[in-house]
Design an enzyme around this catalytic site. Structure first.
Site, PDB file in Angstrom:
ATOM      1  N   HIS A  95       0.807  -1.232   0.000  1.00 32.15           N
ATOM      2  CA  HIS A  95       0.000   0.000   0.000  1.00 32.15           C
ATOM      3  C   HIS A  95       0.837   1.278   0.000  1.00 32.15           C
ATOM      4  CE1 HIS A  95      -3.511  -2.454   0.697  1.00 32.15           C
ATOM      5  NE2 HIS A  95      -3.107  -2.844   1.892  1.00 32.15           N
TER       6      HIS A  95
HETATM    7 ZN   LIG Z   1      -3.792  -7.092   3.655  1.00 33.88          ZN
END
Ligand SMILES: [Zn+2]
Length: 334
Positions: A95
């Site tokens: 992320h």
């Molecule tokens: Zn995850």
């Protein structure tokens, strides 16, 4: 388990700052370093870089830990350049953004590893992400870049709420969002009907498998229901599809199931048969873990005594079949 010959093991180095700055903003990386030094974050840094905000707490190794997993993944990719398989379970922070922390990811070590491959001249790479969350940071880094195909299987409707089946990142991505309760049979279906044909067609020079362990039934952060057999099958399936393979970890919030899953992935990658029972040494490690959630108060005994889960097979639901078919609309049209 007695599965690690020390000659196979390399200590992950801290990443070179220059290598990290190929993707990350210098002011952001400097803010991480400052946060570790002072164990605090200014309002300006929190606002601008999301450090100490949302799911990105300031912690003791907030600079060294991500720099080390980035160093480990880049080393893994360099080692695999000659051909072969490298497992770097500390990596997989999918992320991370160029100038922003996101979802407990501070640096994006998969992106940095993939850049290592691209700079070495590879131009046909598959990134496969089986973490319960969409691999948004990696997909966005290679948006429109036909050298890297990013494929992500993740829980539909879960944070970060991206990765819809229609989202193809300008042709560079395939997204396979799956419903809660996603079982081993459904994973097998998706792999056989969509993911493996896609990889076959592409004949990649290298595969990067992000093996976040939060798609397991016992993980507290997602609602998928895989057993670790699904992870072992995925790792086995991609081993022969490219001459280079790097496997990382990723999410995973139940320490028992994470440890058993990634140990088993290591066994698969090494052609080791997983025995029915853990060794006394492995059992002692598992019994020594601490898990501060309800399930950790009275862990079932198989979390200590086995590596492999019971399979969690079930019906392959229409939602899953639909996602598989939409991954190949060109075939449906033909
Ligand atoms: Zn995850």
């Amino acid at each position: 388990m007695g599965w690690l010959d020390e000659s196979q093991f390399r200590t992950a180095p801290m990443a070179d700052l220059d290598a990290v700055l190929r993707f990350h903003d210098p002011a952001y990386v400097d803010a991480l370093r400052r946060a570790e030094e002072t164990q605090s974050v200014s309002d300006a840094d929190r606002e601008r870089f999301r450090i100490g905000a949302e799911g990105n707490p300031v912690y003791a190794e907030i600079y060294r830990r991500p720099m080390t997993s980035a160093g480990g993944v880049m080393l893994a990719c360099r080692l695999a350049l000659e051909g072969g398989i490298v497992h770097c379970p500390g990596g997989g922070t999918h992320h991370g953004r160029p100038a922003r922390a996101s979802g407990f990811c501070y640096l994006n070590d998969p992106v940095l590893g993939l850049l290592t491959w691209l700079e070495a001249g590879l131009d046909n790479i598959v990134y496969l992400d089986i973490d319960a969350h969409h691999g948004d940071g990696v997909q966005d880094a290679f948006h429109d870049d036909d050298r890297v195909l990013t494929i992500s299987i993740h829980e539909a409707g879960r944070w970060p709420f991206t990765g819809k089946v229609e989202d193809r990142a300008g042709g560079a991505a395939r997204n396979l969002p799956v419903p809660a309760g996603f079982n081993d049979s459904e994973m097998r279906w998706l792999m056989e009907q969509a993911v493996l044909p896609l990889i076959h067609e592409r004949r990649p020079q290298a595969i990067f498998l992000q093996c976040g362990a939060d798609s397991l039934e016992e993980d507290p952060l997602a609602k998928l229901s895989l057993s670790n057999n699904a992870y072992f099958a995925a790792a086995a399936a991609v081993m022969d599809l490219a001459p280079r393979l790097v496997v990382t970890g990723g999410g995973g919030y139940n320490p028992y199931t994470v440890g058993r899953c990634w140990a088993g992935v290591w066994a698969v990658l090494n052609g080791i048969t997983i025995p029915d029972r853990t060794t006394p040494a492995a059992e002692a490690i598992l019994r020594g873990l601490v898990y501060n959630r309800a399930a950790g108060r009275n862990p079932p005994v198989h979390w200590f005594t086995t590596i492999r889960d019971e399979p969690r097979d079930g019906v392959v639901r229409d939602d899953v079949k639909r996602v598989a078919s939409l991954t190949f609309p060109e075939r449906l049209e033909a």
